[in-house]
Every structure is written in C-alpha cells, then in structure tokens.
Write an enzyme that holds these catalytic residues in place. Sequence first.
Site, PDB file in Angstrom:
ATOM      1  N   SER A  11      18.073   1.829  34.655  1.00  0.00           N
ATOM      2  CA  SER A  11      17.266   2.013  35.858  1.00  0.00           C
ATOM      3  C   SER A  11      16.340   0.837  36.103  1.00  0.00           C
ATOM      4  CB  SER A  11      16.437   3.293  35.807  1.00  0.00           C
ATOM      5  OG  SER A  11      16.474   3.935  34.600  1.00  0.00           O
ATOM      6  N   HIS A  18      23.873   3.364  38.786  1.00  0.00           N
ATOM      7  CA  HIS A  18      22.592   4.006  38.497  1.00  0.00           C
ATOM      8  C   HIS A  18      22.595   5.427  39.044  1.00  0.00           C
ATOM      9  CE1 HIS A  18      18.018   4.346  39.209  1.00  0.00           C
ATOM     10  NE2 HIS A  18      18.344   4.797  38.023  1.00  0.00           N
ATOM     11  N   GLU A  36      23.184   4.501  42.880  1.00  0.00           N
ATOM     12  CA  GLU A  36      23.042   3.102  43.300  1.00  0.00           C
ATOM     13  C   GLU A  36      24.129   2.311  42.570  1.00  0.00           C
ATOM     14  OE1 GLU A  36      18.425   2.274  44.388  1.00  0.00           O
ATOM     15  OE2 GLU A  36      18.827   2.699  42.293  1.00  0.00           O
ATOM     16  N   ASN A  68      13.758   2.602  42.911  1.00  0.00           N
ATOM     17  CA  ASN A  68      12.563   2.530  42.068  1.00  0.00           C
ATOM     18  C   ASN A  68      11.620   1.425  42.510  1.00  0.00           C
ATOM     19  OD1 ASN A  68      12.908   4.760  40.484  1.00  0.00           O
ATOM     20  ND2 ASN A  68      14.140   3.706  38.943  1.00  0.00           N
TER      21      ASN A  68
END
Length: 655
Positions: free
Chosen positions: A409, A430, A442, A480
């Site tokens: 991540s 991800h 992702e 993120n």
Amino acid sequence: MSATRFSESVSGSIRDGVLVITIDNAPVNATSAHVRQGLVKAVDHAVAVGTVIGVVVTGAGRTFVGGADIKEFGMPPVEPTLPEVMSRIENCRKPVVAAINGAALGGGCEIALACHGRIAAEAASIGMPEVKLGIVPGAGGTQRLPRLTGTIAAIDLIGSGRTVKPEEALRLGLVDGIATDQMSTAIALARGMASGPLRRTGGIQIATPDASAVDAAAKKVLAKARGQAAPAEAVRLVRAASETSLEDGLADERATFLRLRDSLEAAALRHVFFAERQAGKVSKLEGIAPRMVETVGIVGTGLMGAGIAVAALTAGYRVVGIEQSEDAAAKGRERISGILDKAVQSGRLSDLARTACLDRLQVAADAGRLAAADLVVEAVFDDLTVKTELFQRLDGIVRPGAILATNTSYLNPDEIASATAHAERVVGLHFFSPANVMRLVEVVDCRATAPDVLASALAFAKKLGKLPIVSGVTEGFIGNRIFSAYRREAEFMIEDGAAPDQVDAALETYGFPMGIFNVYDMAGLEIAWARRKRQAATRDPNARYVEIADRLCEAGRFGRKTGKGWYDYSSSEKAVDPAVSVLIEAARTAKGIVPRTFTSGEIVERLLRAMADEGKSLLEEGIAARSSDIDLVMINGYGFPAHKGGPMFVADTYA
Ligand code: 3H9
C-alpha cells in the site's frame, strides 16, 4: 416471413400472424428517440393491418432493453416520450407480449409492464435500478409494478433498485412464464390472448396492502438511502399507487422523475455510472492481449491474502496459497474456508460452489508449488526488505511467463521490481480490506511493467468482479495519497479549534458512512505512526506538522483495538474522551494557537478542497489518467458518498 423497418433501430416481421417487433439499438437497446418512434409506428402498424392478431416485443442480442438512454438526459426532449409509448402499448386493442430475452432494466422493465403478457428467457434479469441513478422510474414503473406484485414487493424492488432473476420474477407475478424458447412461447401467448379480453396492467386493482408491512418495507429502503432523495420519492410514489387513480399516479411520477433527473444528485450518480464504464480503459493497451491466467499463487494467507484467495476462488481460479510453516498453512486454509462458509450462510454462495472452491485450493508451506502459478500476488508484511527478498526468491521458482504482483500500500513497487531479474513482469495489485468484499483494486503500472502484464492484471481484477483503477507509482498511490492530504487537513482544523467528533459529524451528515477520526480508530493508528517516524528525517522542517496523533500513539491509544484512540471505547459505545481534549489543548498551547470555531459547512468544504487539490496534483503528475478515476477510488475505497459524485466532480461542479 416479411420484414418491415419502423425506424433505424426497430423492425418487425410476421410469425404465425403475430408481429414480432425487435429493438436493435446497440450496445444495450436503450430507448433512444428512434426506438420510441419505431415502437409507436410498429404498434400502430399492428393495429392497422387486419391480418396481424397480436404483437411480441423483444430485444436484439443479449439485452431486452437496458433502460432509457441516459446519454439523452439533459438534451432537448424529442417526441414521443417513453410514457406515451407505454400508453400506446397498454391501450393497444391487440395483445402485446414481451419476450424478455435478457436484461429488462428501468424503461425496459417498464415496457414489459405495459405489455399484456410477459415471458422471460432463463437468461433474463428484470429490475428498475433508477434510484441508483438518483431518479425514480419515469414511464409508469412505480404505478404498474405494484399492480402486478403488490405494494410491498414493489417498494422493495423500486426502492432498492435490485434486479431479479426469472424465478423470483415469476414468484412475484412480474412475469407470466419462463421459457427456453421465449419467442415461441410469447407468440403462442399472444395468439391465445387474441380472442379474450386483455389484462391491462394499469387497469388492475391493487389489493389494499397491510399498513404495518408497508411501513416496514419503506423503513428498510430508507435506512439504506443515506439521505438520498430518490429512494424516498420512489417509496412515496409506490404507496400512492394504491391510493390514487392511474392517471394521477402517472402524472405525479412523471413530475417527480423530471425534477430528480435535473438534480445534482442524479448528475453525480450518472457521472459515477459513466466513470465506472471508463475505468480500466487504457489507450496504450489497445490491441494488447492479456496473458492466460488460470492458477493464482498467493503468498501470505493472513486477512488480506485470504480475502484475495476467496475472490480468486469464487471467480473460478485455481489458488495456491503459500505460508512459512505447516501450521500457518493449516490456519490459512481454515481462514479461507471460514470466509467461504460465511458466504454460504448469508446466501451469497451455494454449497456446491463452496465445495468447488475448496477443490481448487491448496495451501502449503512449500514455495516451490508456485511453479504452477500464472500470476503470484504477494500479501506479506508491508516491508521493503521482506517483499524484495520474496520477489528475488520467486525469480528462481516461477516459470518465465508468470506475472508477479505486489499488494503493497505504501512501498515503492519500482524498487521491488528493480531488485528482480525481470522487472517487466512486476505490477502492483493494491487490494482493499476485506479483499473479498471491497470492489476497488488499484492496478499499479510500474516503470518497467510490460503492457501485456498490465493488461493481464486489469483482466484479472475484472474477472474477480472488482473495479480496477490504474495508478502510477507514488507514495500511497491514488487513494492513500488523497487520504493523507484529507487527514492532514482534518488535523489542521483540530489544531485550529475543531473537535474530532465535530469533524466526524460534519462528514457523516455530508454522506460518509463514518467520519475520518472514527475511520482512523477502526484502522488503527500505529501503521501511520510508524510511517511518520520513518519519514521524520526527510520531512520539510518548514511544513506544518500536527503532533496530536503522535501524542495519542505515545500514550498507547492505537484506536478501537486498544480501547482508546481519538475516542474512548471502554463502554460499548464510542465516546468523546476528555483526556483527548486535554491533549489537543496542550498541542494548541504549545504552538500558541488560539482556538477558533468552525461550522460544519467550512469543515466539509476544506476537506473536499484538500482532496480535490491533491487529485489535481495526481493528474498533473500523470499518476491518475482521468479525474473520474480519482472519484471512483474515493467512492469505492474511502466511503465518499456516491451520490455526491466524488471530490473531483464536486470541485468541477462548483468551480
Ligand atoms: C431509465 O430507464 C428511466 C426510465 O424509468 C424513465 C425514462 C422516461 N443509456 O454496462 P456496460 C452504455 S434510467 C445509455 O459496460 P454490460 C455504457 O455506458 C436507466 N448508455 O455493459 C457502455 O458504453 P461504452 C435505467 C448506456 O453488458 C455500454 O452501454 N437503466 C446505458 O456490462 C455498455 O455498458 C439502467 O440503469 C443506458 N441506459 O451491462 C441500466 N446502459 O461502451 C444501466 C449502458 O461507451 N445499464 N450504456 O462505455 C446497465 O446496468 C448495464 O449497462 C447493462 C449491460 C446490464 C444493461
């Protein structure tokens, strides 16, 4: 058999004295203007020609009718309207039967409802998903469906927007029969109806529904609506159907449809609909075939690895899970079968499918088994050394054409790739936790990723039923990175005078299922703390840094699992903790900040702006391909309310 063309998309041919009208408007036979015009001409033709004794309406290809043409919304109206088409069908003096060959959705379902009979193919699916587009059915659905199924089932179907399979449709009275050869059955039905009086849906009397059952059905729908307008309006209109005349009900429905269609909420949900269809399309991959993937290796069968394994198994892949010891392998297998068991208990998976999944699963402590894999996904501890060493080992095990995917991540997948013998076969996948539930993936296009490797990763994610969004390499990828900017801004406001519960309440009122500090406590504060400590040496000393989260961690407040975080969880309910307020006060005093007040509006506005600004940077850096991808990441991974369209949509709409 003679063929007649009624418009560019509607044609008819006579079979056994019945006019078979076919709607052929690729890709989904939406009721565009030429479809509506063709349908009216075709019905008029059937009435005018004496030798025609009935009509069957069907769709070309896999779809019956996918609904109104959403691309026409907002354009100047073109006659006839869909309600006019319905009225023409329902009032036709010759029998009209729908042969539902595939999806009959929205306006497509409404066409079927206006017919005098309905036969579904086994492949059919029927529903009115309008509320998912922020609207209500606008061509009689809310008034005709309860006449066939009763009020309670209609509230459930229209209020939730869910689609039913033929068996349920038959049980509910929504169709009259299911047939392998739906066309012949529909023709026979139309012929059989030719001599008797026609059963017009609009003329059916609705049995007086049980008031408490109606209330319960309505409550269930509204509980999931998160303050959206359409489900409430849909429920109101269906309830009204048993209390008013068809004419009044239809007029109310039409006015409501038009009002909602022009609302911001509907525009946002249309944006999301088209964004999802765009997602995962990469122009540089045109003509590139994905590699064949049949066996998926998963290294690490903890929470994340087990979730990925379940997603892959239920999509039909063979899965080889790898653990470090026999004991861990046995636990991994248990974890995976436990998730499958839960899916069976909740009715999402059949017993048979569960057994088939377990037959396709091996979990072992021997990494050599990965020689059979076409794709290996690592789901081990998020540490660069651990992941790099693993990928170097995999170089010596997997076959040359195999793809290696990292589920990191925050780490830089380019660094992981460059440590391997073949960086071109490394890609990022991800997943979000729990990976068997969360739709978002992702797909990270690393510096050296080969085009067919990227195409394979996208195809794999799609086959899992996920929503893949391509991201370039950056700290935290798309989601993120935006989340960090959003959290930073929230912490600035805390330091400046807002309270965590005030920020959370503002976000929840806006439509997030949970405010950011609540999310933070759920996820645990320690991972972000560890990252901040790692980054401390390289942090810009002039950049504003809020130390409150560090103080919470130093006090052992890591969130829900430790009973304390931004909130206190010592009783079963989350509670504001005076100790946190004291800690925040101290942080303000240390910086000489005089707290000021914030309104909910300002809180939300600043957070949305922070997200959109970071999104803009991601676009400028080429990390995200399109702003709608960013919206989808935030909606599907971070709880952004879909009916607001995503941070980029909001920024563009109010720009
Ligand atoms: C309505 O009916 C209102 C009425 O009550 C009242 C009116 C007065 N319009 O999903 P796919 C495009 S509201 C225009 O990948 P699949 C889509 O953008 C409507 N375009 O295919 C894509 O284009 P592109 C209620 C549409 O096979 C292409 O078709 N109906 C529409 O996976 C393929 O789409 C719905 O909400 C449309 N209605 O799934 C149903 N639908 O290739 C919406 C699709 O350029 N549609 N497109 O990217 C669906 O759920 C799925 O498309 C369907 C097919 C299940 C039909």
